[in-house]
Design a protein around this motif. Structure first.
Motif, PDB file in Angstrom:
ATOM      1  N   LEU A 214       0.828  -1.208   0.000  1.00 31.81           N
ATOM      2  CA  LEU A 214       0.000   0.000   0.000  1.00 31.81           C
ATOM      3  C   LEU A 214       0.861   1.256   0.000  1.00 31.81           C
ATOM      4  O   LEU A 214       0.603   2.219  -0.754  1.00 31.81           O
ATOM      5  N   TYR A 215       1.888   1.257   0.845  1.00 33.96           N
ATOM      6  CA  TYR A 215       2.732   2.453   0.929  1.00 33.96           C
ATOM      7  C   TYR A 215       3.693   2.571  -0.277  1.00 33.96           C
ATOM      8  O   TYR A 215       4.170   3.655  -0.596  1.00 33.96           O
ATOM      9  N   ALA A 216       3.921   1.432  -0.954  1.00 33.37           N
ATOM     10  CA  ALA A 216       4.772   1.477  -2.148  1.00 33.37           C
ATOM     11  C   ALA A 216       3.991   1.947  -3.371  1.00 33.37           C
ATOM     12  O   ALA A 216       4.577   2.447  -4.337  1.00 33.37           O
ATOM     13  N   ASN A 217       2.663   1.797  -3.365  1.00 37.85           N
ATOM     14  CA  ASN A 217       1.844   2.152  -4.530  1.00 37.85           C
ATOM     15  C   ASN A 217       0.653   3.041  -4.129  1.00 37.85           C
ATOM     16  O   ASN A 217      -0.506   2.698  -4.376  1.00 37.85           O
ATOM     17  N   PRO A 218       0.897   4.169  -3.515  1.00 37.50           N
ATOM     18  CA  PRO A 218      -0.220   4.997  -3.035  1.00 37.50           C
ATOM     19  C   PRO A 218      -1.111   5.500  -4.159  1.00 37.50           C
ATOM     20  O   PRO A 218      -2.303   5.704  -3.964  1.00 37.50           O
ATOM     21  N   GLU A 219      -0.518   5.694  -5.357  1.00 41.26           N
ATOM     22  CA  GLU A 219      -1.314   6.234  -6.472  1.00 41.26           C
ATOM     23  C   GLU A 219      -2.412   5.264  -6.912  1.00 41.26           C
ATOM     24  O   GLU A 219      -3.406   5.675  -7.532  1.00 41.26           O
ATOM     25  N   LYS A 220      -2.245   3.968  -6.640  1.00 41.18           N
ATOM     26  CA  LYS A 220      -3.226   2.977  -7.095  1.00 41.18           C
ATOM     27  C   LYS A 220      -4.449   2.876  -6.154  1.00 41.18           C
ATOM     28  O   LYS A 220      -5.455   2.275  -6.509  1.00 41.18           O
ATOM     29  N   ILE A 221      -4.321   3.467  -4.954  1.00 41.54           N
ATOM     30  CA  ILE A 221      -5.413   3.347  -3.983  1.00 41.54           C
ATOM     31  C   ILE A 221      -6.679   4.031  -4.491  1.00 41.54           C
ATOM     32  O   ILE A 221      -7.795   3.528  -4.321  1.00 41.54           O
ATOM     33  N   ALA A 222      -6.514   5.192  -5.141  1.00 39.92           N
ATOM     34  CA  ALA A 222      -7.685   5.946  -5.621  1.00 39.92           C
ATOM     35  C   ALA A 222      -8.477   5.165  -6.656  1.00 39.92           C
ATOM     36  O   ALA A 222      -9.664   5.456  -6.882  1.00 39.92           O
ATOM     37  N   GLU A 223      -7.828   4.171  -7.327  1.00 36.61           N
ATOM     38  CA  GLU A 223      -8.517   3.397  -8.369  1.00 36.61           C
ATOM     39  C   GLU A 223      -9.405   2.303  -7.780  1.00 36.61           C
ATOM     40  O   GLU A 223     -10.207   1.692  -8.488  1.00 36.61           O
ATOM     41  N   LEU A 224      -9.242   2.014  -6.478  1.00 40.44           N
ATOM     42  CA  LEU A 224     -10.034   0.947  -5.852  1.00 40.44           C
ATOM     43  C   LEU A 224     -11.479   1.398  -5.661  1.00 40.44           C
ATOM     44  O   LEU A 224     -11.761   2.580  -5.471  1.00 40.44           O
ATOM     45  N   SER A 225     -12.404   0.445  -5.710  1.00 36.59           N
ATOM     46  CA  SER A 225     -13.837   0.782  -5.675  1.00 36.59           C
ATOM     47  C   SER A 225     -14.398   0.656  -4.257  1.00 36.59           C
ATOM     48  O   SER A 225     -15.106  -0.291  -3.934  1.00 36.59           O
ATOM     49  N   PHE A 226     -14.038   1.576  -3.399  1.00 29.33           N
ATOM     50  CA  PHE A 226     -14.696   1.636  -2.089  1.00 29.33           C
ATOM     51  C   PHE A 226     -14.870   3.104  -1.738  1.00 29.33           C
ATOM     52  O   PHE A 226     -14.161   3.982  -2.239  1.00 29.33           O
ATOM     53  N   ARG A 227     -15.804   3.371  -0.906  1.00 28.87           N
ATOM     54  CA  ARG A 227     -16.124   4.747  -0.538  1.00 28.87           C
ATOM     55  C   ARG A 227     -14.936   5.395   0.177  1.00 28.87           C
ATOM     56  O   ARG A 227     -14.391   4.826   1.112  1.00 28.87           O
ATOM     57  N   GLY A 228     -14.525   6.563  -0.277  1.00 27.80           N
ATOM     58  CA  GLY A 228     -13.407   7.262   0.331  1.00 27.80           C
ATOM     59  C   GLY A 228     -12.065   6.883  -0.247  1.00 27.80           C
ATOM     60  O   GLY A 228     -11.017   7.274   0.294  1.00 27.80           O
ATOM     61  N   ALA A 229     -12.052   6.106  -1.339  1.00 27.04           N
ATOM     62  CA  ALA A 229     -10.784   5.637  -1.925  1.00 27.04           C
ATOM     63  C   ALA A 229      -9.908   6.799  -2.375  1.00 27.04           C
ATOM     64  O   ALA A 229      -8.678   6.743  -2.251  1.00 27.04           O
ATOM     65  N   LYS A 230     -10.521   7.881  -2.872  1.00 24.78           N
ATOM     66  CA  LYS A 230      -9.748   8.980  -3.443  1.00 24.78           C
ATOM     67  C   LYS A 230      -8.917   9.715  -2.382  1.00 24.78           C
ATOM     68  O   LYS A 230      -7.866  10.267  -2.674  1.00 24.78           O
ATOM     69  N   THR A 231      -9.393   9.752  -1.155  1.00 25.62           N
ATOM     70  CA  THR A 231      -8.654  10.475  -0.100  1.00 25.62           C
ATOM     71  C   THR A 231      -7.881   9.530   0.826  1.00 25.62           C
ATOM     72  O   THR A 231      -7.218   9.983   1.760  1.00 25.62           O
ATOM     73  N   MET A 232      -7.967   8.218   0.566  1.00 22.53           N
ATOM     74  CA  MET A 232      -7.382   7.257   1.481  1.00 22.53           C
ATOM     75  C   MET A 232      -5.857   7.296   1.466  1.00 22.53           C
ATOM     76  O   MET A 232      -5.209   7.114   2.522  1.00 22.53           O
ATOM     77  N   ALA A 233      -5.229   7.556   0.310  1.00 22.23           N
ATOM     78  CA  ALA A 233      -3.766   7.563   0.239  1.00 22.23           C
ATOM     79  C   ALA A 233      -3.198   8.636   1.166  1.00 22.23           C
ATOM     80  O   ALA A 233      -2.224   8.384   1.906  1.00 22.23           O
ATOM     81  N   ALA A 234      -3.810   9.803   1.155  1.00 23.16           N
ATOM     82  CA  ALA A 234      -3.333  10.886   2.022  1.00 23.16           C
ATOM     83  C   ALA A 234      -3.516  10.515   3.495  1.00 23.16           C
ATOM     84  O   ALA A 234      -2.660  10.803   4.346  1.00 23.16           O
ATOM     85  N   LYS A 235      -4.648   9.866   3.795  1.00 16.28           N
ATOM     86  CA  LYS A 235      -4.920   9.462   5.174  1.00 16.28           C
ATOM     87  C   LYS A 235      -3.896   8.439   5.657  1.00 16.28           C
ATOM     88  O   LYS A 235      -3.413   8.498   6.787  1.00 16.28           O
ATOM     89  N   LEU A 236      -3.552   7.481   4.765  1.00 17.83           N
ATOM     90  CA  LEU A 236      -2.556   6.467   5.123  1.00 17.83           C
ATOM     91  C   LEU A 236      -1.185   7.107   5.338  1.00 17.83           C
ATOM     92  O   LEU A 236      -0.472   6.764   6.282  1.00 17.83           O
ATOM     93  N   GLU A 237      -0.832   8.020   4.455  1.00 19.07           N
ATOM     94  CA  GLU A 237       0.475   8.676   4.575  1.00 19.07           C
ATOM     95  C   GLU A 237       0.568   9.462   5.868  1.00 19.07           C
ATOM     96  O   GLU A 237       1.597   9.447   6.559  1.00 19.07           O
ATOM     97  N   GLN A 238      -0.526  10.139   6.206  1.00 17.94           N
ATOM     98  CA  GLN A 238      -0.556  10.944   7.429  1.00 17.94           C
ATOM     99  C   GLN A 238      -0.413  10.071   8.679  1.00 17.94           C
ATOM    100  O   GLN A 238       0.116  10.512   9.696  1.00 17.94           O
ATOM    101  N   ASN A 239      -0.855   8.814   8.584  1.00 14.34           N
ATOM    102  CA  ASN A 239      -0.850   7.933   9.756  1.00 14.34           C
ATOM    103  C   ASN A 239       0.092   6.740   9.569  1.00 14.34           C
ATOM    104  O   ASN A 239      -0.119   5.681  10.147  1.00 14.34           O
ATOM    105  N   LYS A 240       1.131   6.940   8.747  1.00 20.63           N
ATOM    106  CA  LYS A 240       2.046   5.840   8.446  1.00 20.63           C
ATOM    107  C   LYS A 240       2.708   5.289   9.710  1.00 20.63           C
ATOM    108  O   LYS A 240       2.802   4.081   9.917  1.00 20.63           O
ATOM    109  N   GLU A 241       3.152   6.196  10.578  1.00 18.86           N
ATOM    110  CA  GLU A 241       3.830   5.754  11.798  1.00 18.86           C
ATOM    111  C   GLU A 241       2.887   4.943  12.681  1.00 18.86           C
ATOM    112  O   GLU A 241       3.266   3.907  13.240  1.00 18.86           O
TER     113      GLU A 241
END
Length: 928
Positions: A214-241
């Motif tokens: 997931l952290y190696a391919n953040p750009e692909k997260i927005a392509e997934l079909s679940f609600r909130g997918a478009k903003t999920m990469a930023a959320k994951l990055e913000q909470n990586k630690e």
């Protein structure tokens, strides 16, 4: 479904077992008040698991004391968990001793959790080619699953292999850690990524793989079909630690340094002496018997448990050996010659067991299908009289059988024992037979020995006293809508079942009667109250009560209208419509939208909306008060105004309740179908229902009620001079109490002061605290405490009685009524403060409630004896709490009322006069 290979290594998550058992099993204690429920639950699950899989290698793993490496990683790890309850902590050491005595290796490794030890052992065993079965209820263990490692949840009996993990969690075992890291785990306080729930975590992992991917391919997260997918990469990055910290916390270590290998975890021979000592100490009687009989555990690789040459009973009387039940000497009687032989045998027996088989549980309408008898242990017979599939020549006609048995059954000198003989007496009444010689009833023997020891039905008693599992009715008749009635049962099965009933009943009596004879008080209760009451109650049930359905129909319509008004009112208070009968919707309205603080939670963790909770909330909020009114009315409608007309027996035109002698702990009778004890008397709606209970033409309803009986018993038991004087002088006890407490002349006591004194008088009987009194009187706790202190100053004998009773209860484990009825208090020495306090309140109240029960029962026996002897135009038709209800011919009203009044007041002698108030009317409401 995954198949478990033969002889797996079994690794038990002991800590998981411990908490699950503590919350799933009742709060049991032994007679010393020591908690035993969690121990019992864990051992029960362990034994079942081992008997099922018969392993040669196993271990039970517990968490060690102290912190683990995860606490160093994250200071809030599991920090939200409350401290271990004291009554659970007290069970750990003896439980560990029991596990070791079972021959099972027990492990607890400092610095890590039980999961880590299990993970290490599972990995090592699987690498060595051995199948592993992990018994746990924790979902984080799913990460350990492989084709060689399987999970089993013994409480739900579910088994998880790789495919089952995928199905259950939506991800394979190798992604369970990532799954937990993303969504977090509230049970362990693993934070997870904010805003990522189960569905989102599944979508991320199914779409792109684990955290690293997931952290190696953040750009692909927005392509997934679940609600909130478009903003999920930023959320994951913000909470990586946080995500990777959660990953570490959720990862089970599989490399814990251990001093032994999985091959060394051999199941050993049980340590019989140790097990016996522990099981006796904590009063696991069934398991004690199993160990003594060499039947505790028979695992492969372990020598069978050896029965010790000598066993010592600890704080227990030695019990007689149970006679092994066998069908060998059971007979089915199909000819008159054999029946005559058995009649001769029954006449010679000092006591014989007797039972009826019927086609219905309602003895008023039941048809007799057969009768069974037993004259000595193992010797029993069944006489079929109405099985559908038998031709007339193949079974004796019912009329002929009853003609031959009638003299025997009606002979007062031939002593009978049965299980719930009230039922059998009622069945025989349908055929004009008056059952006499009712000497013993095993249900009542058990109930009098200990009313709170468990259920008093035959199946439960056979298991408890004879270590025998009876043939259940469902076994021979099936279940549900296709269940057969007894007349449809095949004769061989019917004969064995019925004869066993009689045999078990006789053997139960032979076990319990010697014990009952040792105790003068319980023996008196059994012989002089409970057994003589059996035919009395039977007659009351068969008399029934006349109901006017028109009154109830009209009342039902009014309640329907009132319910609609209450519903509208509730919607207005809530600000929106909702279903008043929906607990979930009510929880949302009260605790989320109205912001009311929950007082209690359900076992599932949701805010409670129980009657008790709503009653407390109703003191401060309007909606709970309306809900309580709605519930009360809805219950009256469904239980009485709608249902009672449907319960009128077409044969008699009356409603017939069933009274039960062996249900309440205190000796009070209870009633069902319908429950006449719960019809309210203090509100208009309840009184309206009582108006439907009417007298037939030329008769009146007469009600005779003991006035303030429990307060009078308190005066007698406490010997308090002030109370004795007030009752002896016929004073209004609540006014007299108010005068004493407030230091006023009787004539100066106000209505409000009398109400306060009444609350104190009755509150003390039921163990009310100063806090409870303050809520009831709507005064401060300080003021209510002052009232109670003043009360005890004026009535010191009451305080002395309460302290004396608590002390006696703690020392002997029970309290007694005046007649000697024992009321056992298993929690009186419990380490759990709430359970102990409840038992102390019961200790004070039980002698009064139990004595009141004994008094009303003695009165029923006395009144019934007069009715049977003189046959006046009177029927005793109901018993409700401290009240007896009669139908009396109008011409006899005055004489009969005086007679009933005299019999009830003189049935028991106290140091204060018993006062009976007698009223009459066209219906029950007018009479009382």
């Amino acid at each position: 479904m995954v198949q478990i290979p033969e002889n797996p290594l079994i690794l038990v998550d002991g800590s998981s077992y411990l908490y699950r058992a503590y919350h799933a099993f009742p709060p049991l204690t032994n007679s010393a008040g020591e908690p035993t429920g969690a121990m019992y639950g864990v051992l029960n699950m362990l034994r079942s698991l081992l008997l099922q899989y018969q392993p040669t290698h196993a271990a039970v793993v517990f968490d060690a004391k102290g912190k683990t490496f995860r606490d160093e990683l994250f200071e809030h790890y599991k920090s939200h968990r409350p401290p271990m309850p004291d009554d659970l902590r007290a069970q750990i050491e003896p439980l560990h001793a029991m596990v070791k005595a079972m021959g099972l290796p027990l492990l607890a490794v400092s610095g890590v959790e039980a999961d880590d030890v299990i993970g290490t052992l599972a990995k090592e065993a699987a690498a060595a080619g051995r199948a592993v079965l992990i018994s746990t209820g924790d979902k984080d263990m799913a990460q350990l699953v492989t084709p060689q490692v399987t999970l089993i949840n013994t409480m739900t009996n579910t088994i998880l292999g790789p495919e089952e993990v995928q199905t259950k969690y939506g991800v394979p075992p190798e992604l369970i850690i990532d799954f937990l890291a993303l969504m977090g785990d509230s049970s362990d306080n693993i934070p997870g990524v904010p805003g990522v729930g189960e569905k989102t975590a599944q979508a991320l992992l199914q779409g792109l793989g684990g955290l690293d991917s997931l952290y190696a391919n953040p750009e692909k997260i927005a392509e997934l079909s679940f609600r909130g997918a478009k903003t999920m990469a930023a959320k994951l990055e913000q909470n990586k630690e946080v995500a990777y910290l959660s990953y570490q916390l959720a990862t089970i270590k599989t490399d814990v340094p251990l001093d032994l290998s999985s091959e060394q975890l051999e199941v050993q021979q049980p340590l019989v002496d140790d097990l016996l000592g522990l099981f006796k100490r904590y009063e696991f009687k069934r398991w004690t018997s199993d160990v003594e009989a060499g039947k505790w555990l028979q695992a492969k690789g372990a020598k069978p448990a050896v029965k010790p040459k000598e066993t010592i009973q600890i704080d227990a009387e030695p019990e007689e050996e149970a006679v092994a039940l066998s069908f060998e000497n059971y007979v089915t009687i199909l000819d008159e010659e054999t029946l005559q032989e058995w009649i001769g045998r029954l006449k010679k027996a000092p006591v014989f067991a007797f039972d009826t088989e019927t086609d219905s549980l309602d003895n008023l309408t039941a048809s007799l299908v057969g009768l069974s008898f037993a004259t000595e242990p193992g010797l029993a017979a069944y006489v079929p009289v109405a099985h559908d599939y038998l031709d007339a020549p193949d079974q004796l006609p019912r009329e002929r059988v009853l003609e031959l048995l009638k003299p025997l059954l009606e002979d007062e000198t031939l002593l009978k024992v049965g299980q719930n003989l009230k039922y059998d007496r009622g069945v025989l009444q349908n055929y004009g037979i008056e059952l006499r010689g009712i000497a013993f009833d095993t249900m009542l023997e058990s109930y009098i020995l200990d009313s709170v020891s468990g259920r008093h039905d035959m199946d439960s008693l056979a298991e408890r006293w004879l270590k025998h599992q009876t043939i259940t009715f469902e076994t021979i008749a099936g279940k549900g809508k296709n269940q057969l009635t007894f007349n449809q049962i095949a004769l061989e099965e019917a004969g064995r079942y019925a004869a066993e009933d009689a045999d078990v009943t006789l053997q139960l009596h032979l076990k319990m009667w010697p014990k009952l004879q040792k105790y003068a008080g319980p023996l008196n209760i059994f012989q002089n109250i409970e057994m003589p009451l059996v035919p009395v109650i039977s007659r009351i049930e068969r008399n029934g009560v006349k109901i006017d359905p028109a009154v109830l129909h009209a009342h039902s319509e009014e309640i329907t209208h009132h319910l609609a008004e209450l519903e509208q009112k509730a919607h207005e208070i809530a600000g929106e419509p909702f279903n008043l009968s929906s607990t979930k919707q009510l929880q949302t309205i009260l605790f989320e939208k109205q912001g009311i603080k929950p007082l209690k939670k359900t076992p599932g963790g949701a805010p409670s909306t129980s009657e008790e909770v709503l009653a407390e909330l109703a003191l401060d909020y309007p909606l709970p008060k309306v809900i309580l009114q709605y519930r009360g009315l809805a219950k009256l409608k469904s239980t009485y105004t709608d249902k009672l007309p449907q319960m009128i027996n077409p044969k008699t035109g009356r409603v017939h309740t069933s009274y039960h002698q062996a249900v309440t702990a205190t000796g009070r009778l209870s009633s069902t179908d319908p429950n006449l004890q719960n019809i309210p008397v203090r509100n208009e709606e309840g009184r309206r229902i009582r108006q439907a209970f009417i007298a037939p033409d030329d008769y009146l309803i007469v009600s005779a009620d003991y006035s303030q009986i429990e307060l009078r018993i308190m005066a007698h038991l406490s010997r308090d001079k002030g109370l004795l004087k007030a009752f002896a002088e016929g004073q209004d006890i609540h006014r007299a109490t108010a005068a004493e407490v407030f230091g006023l002349p009787l004539e100066s006591v106000s209505a409000e002061q009398r109400r306060s004194a009444k609350a104190i008088n009755f509150g003390l009987i039921y163990g009310m605290s100063a806090f409870g009194l303050s809520r009831q009187l709507n005064i401060s706790r300080k003021e209510s405490q002052k009232y109670m202190d003043l009360y005890f100053e004026r009535y010191p004998g009451v305080l002395e009685y309460m302290e004396r009773t608590r002390k006696q209860a703690k020392e002997q484990g029970y309290v007694e009524t005046l007649e000697g009825r024992r009321l056992y208090l298993p929690d009186i020495n419990a380490s759990n403060a709430a359970r102990r306090a409840g038992a102390e309140r019961a200790a004070i109240n039980a002698p009064m409630q139990g004595t009141a029960a004994d008094i009303i029962k003695r009165a029923m026996i006395a009144v019934d004896a007069w009715l049977q002897e003189e046959q006046p135009r009177v029927k005793m038709i109901m018993q409700v709490h401290d009240e007896l209800v009669f139908e009396v011919h109008k011409d006899d009203l005055e004489a009969v009322s005086q007679k009933i009044h005299h019999l009830m007041e003189s049935s028991t002698k106290l140091d204060v006069p018993l006062l009976v108030e007698v009223g009459s009317g066209e219906n029950w409401d007018q009479a009382h």
